[in-house]
Every structure is written in structure tokens, then in C-alpha cells.
Design a protein around this motif. Structure first.
Motif, PDB file in Angstrom:
ATOM      1  N   GLY A   1      -7.014  -1.871   8.202  1.00 40.53           N
ATOM      2  CA  GLY A   1      -7.962  -2.982   8.178  1.00 40.53           C
ATOM      3  C   GLY A   1      -7.489  -4.163   9.004  1.00 40.53           C
ATOM      4  N   VAL A   2      -6.211  -4.476   8.905  1.00 37.02           N
ATOM      5  CA  VAL A   2      -5.651  -5.579   9.706  1.00 37.02           C
ATOM      6  C   VAL A   2      -5.732  -5.242  11.191  1.00 37.02           C
ATOM      7  N   GLY A   3      -5.473  -3.985  11.536  1.00 35.45           N
ATOM      8  CA  GLY A   3      -5.598  -3.579  12.937  1.00 35.45           C
ATOM      9  C   GLY A   3      -7.021  -3.740  13.449  1.00 35.45           C
ATOM     10  N   ALA A   4      -7.997  -3.338  12.620  1.00 37.00           N
ATOM     11  CA  ALA A   4      -9.399  -3.492  13.011  1.00 37.00           C
ATOM     12  C   ALA A   4      -9.769  -4.967  13.161  1.00 37.00           C
ATOM     13  N   LEU A   5      -9.250  -5.813  12.275  1.00 33.83           N
ATOM     14  CA  LEU A   5      -9.522  -7.254  12.369  1.00 33.83           C
ATOM     15  C   LEU A   5      -8.919  -7.853  13.636  1.00 33.83           C
ATOM     16  N   ALA A   6      -7.706  -7.430  13.960  1.00 31.76           N
ATOM     17  CA  ALA A   6      -7.081  -7.923  15.199  1.00 31.76           C
ATOM     18  C   ALA A   6      -7.893  -7.501  16.411  1.00 31.76           C
ATOM     19  N   GLY A   7      -8.359  -6.243  16.410  1.00 34.45           N
ATOM     20  CA  GLY A   7      -9.199  -5.786  17.501  1.00 34.45           C
ATOM     21  C   GLY A   7     -10.526  -6.532  17.550  1.00 34.45           C
ATOM     22  N   ALA A   8     -11.098  -6.790  16.370  1.00 31.10           N
ATOM     23  CA  ALA A   8     -12.355  -7.538  16.312  1.00 31.10           C
ATOM     24  C   ALA A   8     -12.176  -8.954  16.847  1.00 31.10           C
ATOM     25  N   ALA A   9     -11.016  -9.555  16.582  1.00 29.46           N
ATOM     26  CA  ALA A   9     -10.740 -10.898  17.118  1.00 29.46           C
ATOM     27  C   ALA A   9     -10.750 -10.861  18.645  1.00 29.46           C
ATOM     28  N   ASN A  10     -10.155  -9.814  19.208  1.00 25.31           N
ATOM     29  CA  ASN A  10     -10.233  -9.642  20.664  1.00 25.31           C
ATOM     30  C   ASN A  10     -11.684  -9.532  21.113  1.00 25.31           C
ATOM     31  N   GLY A  11     -12.453  -8.725  20.387  1.00 24.24           N
ATOM     32  CA  GLY A  11     -13.838  -8.501  20.748  1.00 24.24           C
ATOM     33  C   GLY A  11     -14.683  -9.762  20.691  1.00 24.24           C
ATOM     34  N   VAL A  12     -14.440 -10.593  19.689  1.00 20.70           N
ATOM     35  CA  VAL A  12     -15.193 -11.857  19.568  1.00 20.70           C
ATOM     36  C   VAL A  12     -14.934 -12.744  20.778  1.00 20.70           C
TER      37      VAL A  12
END
Length: 320
Positions: A107-118
């Protein structure tokens, strides 16, 4: 007559380059395998295949996410730091049970990736800058959370990292399932068609009404989640979490596998089978040079030659 004869070599050259771009990676794998069968003792042993498969699995998983990002015309340099973050999460949350720790890590990995995406999709920042910042900041955060190596001794995690089913390691099974899932996503889902369209021409995709920002957000989140899965598997196999070393330079290995596998850096196309073959080729190449006692500098030069060759073929095809 003379004109047609004069034009034929050019056509033949273009066809050869196109063929090499699409199938050269498989030829490369075959050549390395044949060389090892002839010159490397015990290459055909099951134990050797098992070792090579276990070693390539984390790189392959990261490369799957990288292939999706590159298909949109982006890049993700933060995958190694996301692996370090996931390793830190495993150590910090293992007390709540291995399942909770793994879910938190992914989940933390997905959030970090989502932060990049934003930042890429909504703020309009360049992917290379955003993910470079995450590469630095993510590993720094992992070191703040877990300043030093920590033993992760849990029977369930040890079984995940070192156990096997039908004589095939769980790590390899997981990598194979993820390859199948990503291939299905790319070829059979609306999301897959959209991410290729975004990479082909982002402006045209926007004008046609595609949710470009949501696609980019999803792609980077997937890349982060896959990198976190790789981090979990490495941590489980080593039975230790070390943010200083987990995932270091794996982004370069992943990009190499994707490019050598035939996915152009300009986006608009993704080759999952090629990415798998690219990861296998680079792993076999490194293992071959090591088995024949060549220094690390030869390994680096060989990898460089393969990368330059793959990029050249992509460049030449882009002109035709």
C-alpha cells in the motif's frame, strides 16, 4: 531497372532492422543459452535454472511497472527507493502479522507511485524530475524509519522468500502471475488501450475524451505497487530489511529490460513478452560473465553494448 535495384538494399536493411527490433532480444537469449550449454559446466542443471529464476524475478516485477510507465512516454526512477520503503514497512509492521506487514508495504508503494502520478498528471511536472525527487526522498524516508539493517525473522515470510510449490519457488510463481496479469491488462482491458493511446499522442488522447490524468495516475501507482512487491520478496528471501541496499540501481536494470525488450522510450507501445525476455537476457549475460571469472567491468561494458544496440534499433525504426 537500375532504380529498383538501387532501392532494394535500403528496403532489405529496413526490414532487417525492424525484425531485429521485434525479435532480437529472443535471438540474444538463444545465443547466450547456446553459449552456456557448450561452455558453462552444469548450466542445464535444475538448480542453476532455479537460481537464475529467483534472481531475475524482482527485476522482472519492477520492469513490468516500468514498461507501463514508459509506454505512456514517462519514466520512473523511484522504484528502488520504493523497494527500500516497502522493506522498512515490513520491519515496522511485522509485529501485527506478516499479512498486515505485506499489505502495508504494498500500500505504501502504491501511495508513493500515486504521489508521482499526481505531480506528473495534475501538476504537469516532468516525470524524470518527479521520480528523481522521489528516488532521493523515498530512500531518505526509509532510512529515517529504519536507520540500519534489521533482521526479519518470520516463518511465513521465510517460506514466501525461500519456499516452493511443485519444485518452483514461490518468488517465481508470483513473478509469473504478475506477468500474466499485466499482459492481460495491456492487451485485454480498456485501461491498457488507453495507456498506449496516451503514450502515442497525449494531446490527441485528451481531445478524444480519454481520462489522461487518471490513466497516468493509475500507471504510476501500479509501478509503485509492483516495486513494493519486489521489495517484499527480496526482504523475505534475505530475511533482513536494509534500506541502504535494497533496490539500489534496480531502476537501471528495469529500464534496460524494457528497452532491450522492444518498448520504445517515446511511448505508444508496450511489449510485455519482450520485457520478460529482456530481463532474462540481462540476467543470463551477467551470470555468464561471472561464471567465466570475468571482472565486473566486463559485465558493465556488455550491458552498455546491449543497451546502445537496442536504443539504436528503436531510433532507426522511428525514422522509417
Amino acid at each position: 531497372m537500375s532504380l529498383s535495384l538501387r532501392g532494394r538494399p535500403r528496403v532489405d536493411r529496413e526490414r532487417v532492422l525492424l525484425w531485429m527490433r521485434d525479435y532480437g532480444v529472443y535471438v540474444g537469449v538463444a545465443l547466450v543459452v547456446v553459449f552456456n550449454v557448450v561452455f558453462t559446466p552444469n548450466f542445464l542443471s535444475f538448480e542453476n535454472f532455479r537460481t537464475q529464476a529467483v534472481q531475475v524475478a524482482p527485476v522482472l516485477i519492477v520492469a513490468l511497472g516500468m514498461a507501463l510507465v514508459i509506454a505512456t512516454g514517462g519514466i520512473d526512477l523511484s522504484v528502488g527507493s520504493v523497494m527500500a520503503l516497502s522493506a522498512a514497512m515490513i520491519s515496522l509492521y511485522l509485529g501485527y502479522g506478516p499479512l498486515v506487514a505485506v499489505l502495508v508495504a504494498v500500500g505504501v508503494g502504491a501511495l508513493a507511485g500515486a504521489a508521482n502520478g499526481v505531480l506528473v498528471a495534475f501538476a504537469g511536472l516532468q516525470a524524470i524530475i518527479v521520480t528523481l525527487a522521489m528516488m532521493i526522498g523515498g530512500r531518505g524516508l526509509a532510512l529515517v524509519l529504519l536507520p540500519q539493517l534489521d533482521g526479519v525473522r518470520n516463518p511465513d515470510l521465510r517460506e514466501l522468500g525461500s519456499g516452493s510449490f511443485l519444485a518452483v519457488p514461490y518468488v517465481v510463481w508470483i513473478a509469473a502471475l504478475l506477468v500474466a496479469a499485466v499482459a492481460f491488462l495491456v492487451r485485454r482491458s480498456v485501461f491498457g488501450r488507453r495507456l498506449v493511446a496516451v503514450g502515442g499522442n497525449r494531446r490527441a488522447a485528451e481531445l478524444s475524451g480519454l481520462p489522461v490524468r487518471r490513466v497516468l495516475l493509475g500507471v504510476y501507482a501500479l509501478s509503485g505497487a509492483l516495486a513494493a512487491v519486489a521489495g517484499v520478496l527480496v526482504t523475505a528471501r534475505l530475511q533482513a530489511a536494509d534500506p541502504n541496499s535494497v533496490g539500489v540501481l534496480i531502476e537501471l536494470s528495469a529500464i534496460t529490460a524494457v528497452v532491450v525488450g522492444g518498448t520504445p522510450l517515446t511511448g505508444g507501445r508496450v511489449r510485455i513478452a519482450g520485457t520478460v525476455a529482456g530481463a532474462v537476457l540481462m540476467q543470463l549475460l551477467v551470470a555468464t560473465l561471472i561464471r567465466h571469472d570475468l571482472p565486473p567491468s566486463w559485465t558493465q561494458m556488455a550491458q552498455t553494448a546491449v543497451i546502445i544496440g537496442a536504443v539504436y534499433l528503436a531510433r532507426d525504426r522511428g525514422r522509417t
